[in-house]
Enzyme design. Structure first.
Site, mmCIF file in Angstrom:
data_model
loop_
_atom_site.group_PDB
_atom_site.id
_atom_site.type_symbol
_atom_site.label_atom_id
_atom_site.label_comp_id
_atom_site.label_asym_id
_atom_site.label_seq_id
_atom_site.Cartn_x
_atom_site.Cartn_y
_atom_site.Cartn_z
ATOM 1 N N CYS A 1 -49.093 -26.917 -39.795
ATOM 2 C CA CYS A 1 -50.268 -26.476 -39.021
ATOM 3 C C CYS A 1 -50.392 -24.960 -38.935
ATOM 4 O O CYS A 1 -51.443 -24.451 -38.576
ATOM 5 C CB CYS A 1 -50.238 -27.077 -37.624
ATOM 6 S SG CYS A 1 -50.230 -28.861 -37.671
ATOM 7 N N HIS B 1 -54.778 -23.041 -32.946
ATOM 8 C CA HIS B 1 -54.603 -24.329 -33.615
ATOM 9 C C HIS B 1 -54.935 -25.444 -32.620
ATOM 10 O O HIS B 1 -54.639 -25.331 -31.431
ATOM 11 C CB HIS B 1 -53.166 -24.471 -34.110
ATOM 12 C CG HIS B 1 -52.888 -25.824 -34.691
ATOM 13 N ND1 HIS B 1 -53.658 -26.348 -35.697
ATOM 14 C CD2 HIS B 1 -51.957 -26.769 -34.382
ATOM 15 C CE1 HIS B 1 -53.207 -27.554 -35.979
ATOM 16 N NE2 HIS B 1 -52.183 -27.833 -35.196
ATOM 17 N N ASN C 1 -56.290 -33.194 -34.791
ATOM 18 C CA ASN C 1 -55.482 -32.148 -35.422
ATOM 19 C C ASN C 1 -55.616 -32.277 -36.943
ATOM 20 O O ASN C 1 -55.123 -33.234 -37.530
ATOM 21 C CB ASN C 1 -54.025 -32.340 -34.982
ATOM 22 C CG ASN C 1 -53.076 -31.326 -35.593
ATOM 23 O OD1 ASN C 1 -53.464 -30.535 -36.452
ATOM 24 N ND2 ASN C 1 -51.827 -31.364 -35.152
HETATM 25 N N1 ACO Z 1 -51.813 -44.782 -26.230
HETATM 26 C C1 ACO Z 1 -51.295 -45.242 -25.080
HETATM 27 N N2 ACO Z 1 -50.053 -44.926 -24.667
HETATM 28 C C2 ACO Z 1 -49.327 -44.116 -25.433
HETATM 29 C C3 ACO Z 1 -49.823 -43.598 -26.649
HETATM 30 C C4 ACO Z 1 -51.120 -43.975 -27.040
HETATM 31 N N3 ACO Z 1 -51.680 -43.522 -28.174
HETATM 32 N N4 ACO Z 1 -48.869 -42.818 -27.194
HETATM 33 C C5 ACO Z 1 -47.809 -42.828 -26.368
HETATM 34 N N5 ACO Z 1 -48.089 -43.613 -25.300
HETATM 35 C C6 ACO Z 1 -47.234 -43.919 -24.150
HETATM 36 C C7 ACO Z 1 -45.777 -43.705 -24.441
HETATM 37 O O1 ACO Z 1 -45.234 -44.853 -25.019
HETATM 38 C C8 ACO Z 1 -45.227 -43.460 -23.051
HETATM 39 O O2 ACO Z 1 -45.059 -44.686 -22.413
HETATM 40 P P1 ACO Z 1 -43.810 -44.931 -21.434
HETATM 41 O O3 ACO Z 1 -43.989 -43.944 -20.332
HETATM 42 O O4 ACO Z 1 -44.000 -46.340 -21.023
HETATM 43 O O5 ACO Z 1 -42.588 -44.688 -22.255
HETATM 44 C C9 ACO Z 1 -46.363 -42.734 -22.332
HETATM 45 O O6 ACO Z 1 -47.552 -43.000 -23.113
HETATM 46 C C10 ACO Z 1 -46.167 -41.230 -22.221
HETATM 47 O O7 ACO Z 1 -45.744 -40.735 -23.476
HETATM 48 P P2 ACO Z 1 -45.430 -39.205 -23.682
HETATM 49 O O8 ACO Z 1 -44.949 -38.992 -25.081
HETATM 50 O O9 ACO Z 1 -44.589 -38.675 -22.556
HETATM 51 O O10 ACO Z 1 -46.889 -38.576 -23.503
HETATM 52 P P3 ACO Z 1 -47.294 -37.079 -23.538
HETATM 53 O O11 ACO Z 1 -48.059 -36.756 -22.335
HETATM 54 O O12 ACO Z 1 -46.126 -36.174 -23.914
HETATM 55 O O13 ACO Z 1 -48.310 -37.030 -24.746
HETATM 56 C C11 ACO Z 1 -48.445 -36.402 -27.056
HETATM 57 C C12 ACO Z 1 -47.882 -37.396 -26.056
HETATM 58 C C13 ACO Z 1 -49.951 -36.429 -26.980
HETATM 59 C C14 ACO Z 1 -47.992 -36.800 -28.451
HETATM 60 C C15 ACO Z 1 -47.925 -34.983 -26.695
HETATM 61 O O14 ACO Z 1 -46.540 -35.018 -26.498
HETATM 62 C C16 ACO Z 1 -48.239 -33.965 -27.728
HETATM 63 O O15 ACO Z 1 -49.393 -33.614 -27.932
HETATM 64 N N6 ACO Z 1 -47.206 -33.397 -28.380
HETATM 65 C C17 ACO Z 1 -47.411 -32.380 -29.363
HETATM 66 C C18 ACO Z 1 -47.840 -33.025 -30.636
HETATM 67 C C19 ACO Z 1 -48.206 -31.968 -31.627
HETATM 68 O O16 ACO Z 1 -48.794 -30.995 -31.281
HETATM 69 N N7 ACO Z 1 -47.825 -32.156 -32.859
HETATM 70 C C20 ACO Z 1 -48.146 -31.150 -33.797
HETATM 71 C C21 ACO Z 1 -48.344 -31.774 -35.073
HETATM 72 S S1 ACO Z 1 -48.600 -30.475 -36.100
HETATM 73 C C22 ACO Z 1 -48.093 -30.629 -37.704
HETATM 74 O O17 ACO Z 1 -47.471 -29.700 -38.180
HETATM 75 C C23 ACO Z 1 -48.454 -31.840 -38.522
#
Ligand code: ACO
Length: 369
Positions: free
Chosen positions: A111, A251, A281
């Site tokens: 990214c 980003h 993203n």
């Molecule tokens: N729908 C419903 N529930 C979900 C989903 C979904 N799509 N995904 C996860 N959950 C659940 C989880 O299982 C968890 O349940 P639990 O509490 O029963 O265990 C709960 O939701 C909370 O999960 P978290 O991972 O704590 O949620 P968080 O608020 O951290 O959000 C997210 C997750 C959106 C992935 C966040 O952590 C994030 O944005 N992280 C950064 C990701 C990112 O920027 N990646 C960059 C990629 S860049 C590249 O180089 C390709």
């Protein structure tokens, strides 16, 4: 003094939409969860390849600068989802563009790839080896997403954006004023696609390991720090304060990451460009798409002061201050046209669902965390 300035910009947005409501039909998720946790409402799914979108966005950027493909002497494609590893997406795009005089290569910093590429191309122009560089970010990320893994599948989308970067000789500084790029050691497996390259396992191929996996909350925490701290450093190096900034183009991975990082920086949210709701993203394509849309919406004025910041798999980060020139409208236009198709986003990802369904998912991101 020689500088490199952006004279053209463009984007290629695939027509097929995959909405949060569509995702609700294939996994246990909800529009409410995705919207509030990420800011994403829908994303685009491409039928064409990464280099097709790269060429379309590139062709638009060339037209906006009033140039022709033969004028381009360098093409850098920021991508982590090339059509093929050999040759590069840049090679395919060069042929599709008819850019017969260009050297061309891919740059993979995930990214952060577009900012890495902008910095590299700027320095090649300032160094005098090149004069007219097409810097493209293009991704067909859905090829590396497991639509049976709700922790990653909701986040990503496809698309391309591009800028034309040209040499100018003038006294007044223009283009990149300060920049940095970096990589945090020992974080490779926080965000990765384990079987996307030569690294294979002795087990029978586990399909889910072709797909992106990540430790979401750890990536989230580090992303906020990286974006805020690197932006602070490039602002200080340029001699700007956060009040001097006219527009920040971060980003777009998660609107909560953008909000937390810009709050720490003290940049008012009215100055932060956000389009994540429409595209999710798109990795290397995110910043050039956002920049193009900021120009289209009249959010960038002549002489504007811009800040860019990104982070991604690696974990990489990059940030830059950018002094815009005088022109904020295209010299010429090029209408991007995708091949006619009646397929929707959910139609296009059927093959993906079958693939990951056949090779059942043992290792998802949830299991990895
Ligand atoms: N729908 C419903 N529930 C979900 C989903 C979904 N799509 N995904 C996860 N959950 C659940 C989880 O299982 C968890 O349940 P639990 O509490 O029963 O265990 C709960 O939701 C909370 O999960 P978290 O991972 O704590 O949620 P968080 O608020 O951290 O959000 C997210 C997750 C959106 C992935 C966040 O952590 C994030 O944005 N992280 C950064 C990701 C990112 O920027 N990646 C960059 C990629 S860049 C590249 O180089 C390709």
């Amino acid at each position: 003094m020689r500088y490199a300035t952006i004279t053209g910009w463009g984007k290629a947005i695939p027509p097929a939409i995959l909405s949060n409501a569509d995702l609700e039909t294939i996994m246990e998720t909800s529009d409410e969860w995705i919207s509030t946790r990420t800011g994403i409402k829908e994303r685009r799914i491409a039928e064409v390849e990464t280099s097709d979108m790269a060429a379309m966005a590139g062709r638009q950027a060339i037209a906006a600068a009033g140039k022709s493909p033969e004028d381009v002497d360098l093409i850098v494609v920021a991508t982590c989802s090339p059509d093929t590893l050999l040759p590069s997406a840049a090679a395919w795009a060069q042929t599709k563009l008819g850019a017969t005089n260009a050297a061309a290569f891919d740059l993979n910093a995930a990214c952060s790839g577009f900012l890495y590429s902008l910095i590299v191309a700027t320095n090649m122009i300032k160094g005098g080896t090149h004069k007219c560089a097409l810097v493209i970010g293009s991704e067909k990320l859905h090829s590396f997403v497991n639509f049976r893994d709700r922790t990653t599948a909701v986040l990503f989308g496809d698309g391309a954006g591009a800028v034309l970067l040209e040499a100018v000789d003038q006294d007044e500084p223009t283009g990149l004023l300060s920049s940095e790029m970096g990589l945090e050691v020992g974080t490779e497996e926080l965000l990765w696609a384990p079987q996307s390259g030569t690294k294979t396992y002795t087990d029978e191929a586990i399909a889910s390991e072709r797909a992106i996996q990540m430790g979401g909350s750890e990536v989230f925490r580090r992303a906020v720090t990286m974006m805020a701290e690197s932006s602070e450093r490039v602002l200080a190096e340029a001699g700007w304060t956060s009040e001097d900034v006219d527009i920040m183009i971060p980003h777009q991975a998660n609107v909560r990451i953008i909000d937390a990082a810009t709050r720490r920086l003290g940049i008012d949210e009215s100055k932060v460009f956000v389009n994540i709701a429409s595209y999710g993203n798109t990795s290397g394509a995110t910043i050039p798409i956002a920049l193009t849309e900021a120009l289209e919406e009249g959010r960038i004025e002549p002489g504007a002061k811009l800040v860019f910041a990104a982070f991604g798999a690696g974990l990489t980060w990059a940030a830059a201050t950018f002094q815009w020139g005088d022109r904020v409208t295209p010299i010429d236009t090029y209408d991007v046209e995708f091949p006619a198709s009646s397929l929707t986003g959910i139609d296009i990802i059927q093959a993906n669902l079958e693939y990951f369904g056949r090779n059942d998912v043992a290792a998802t991101s949830e299991a990895a965390e």
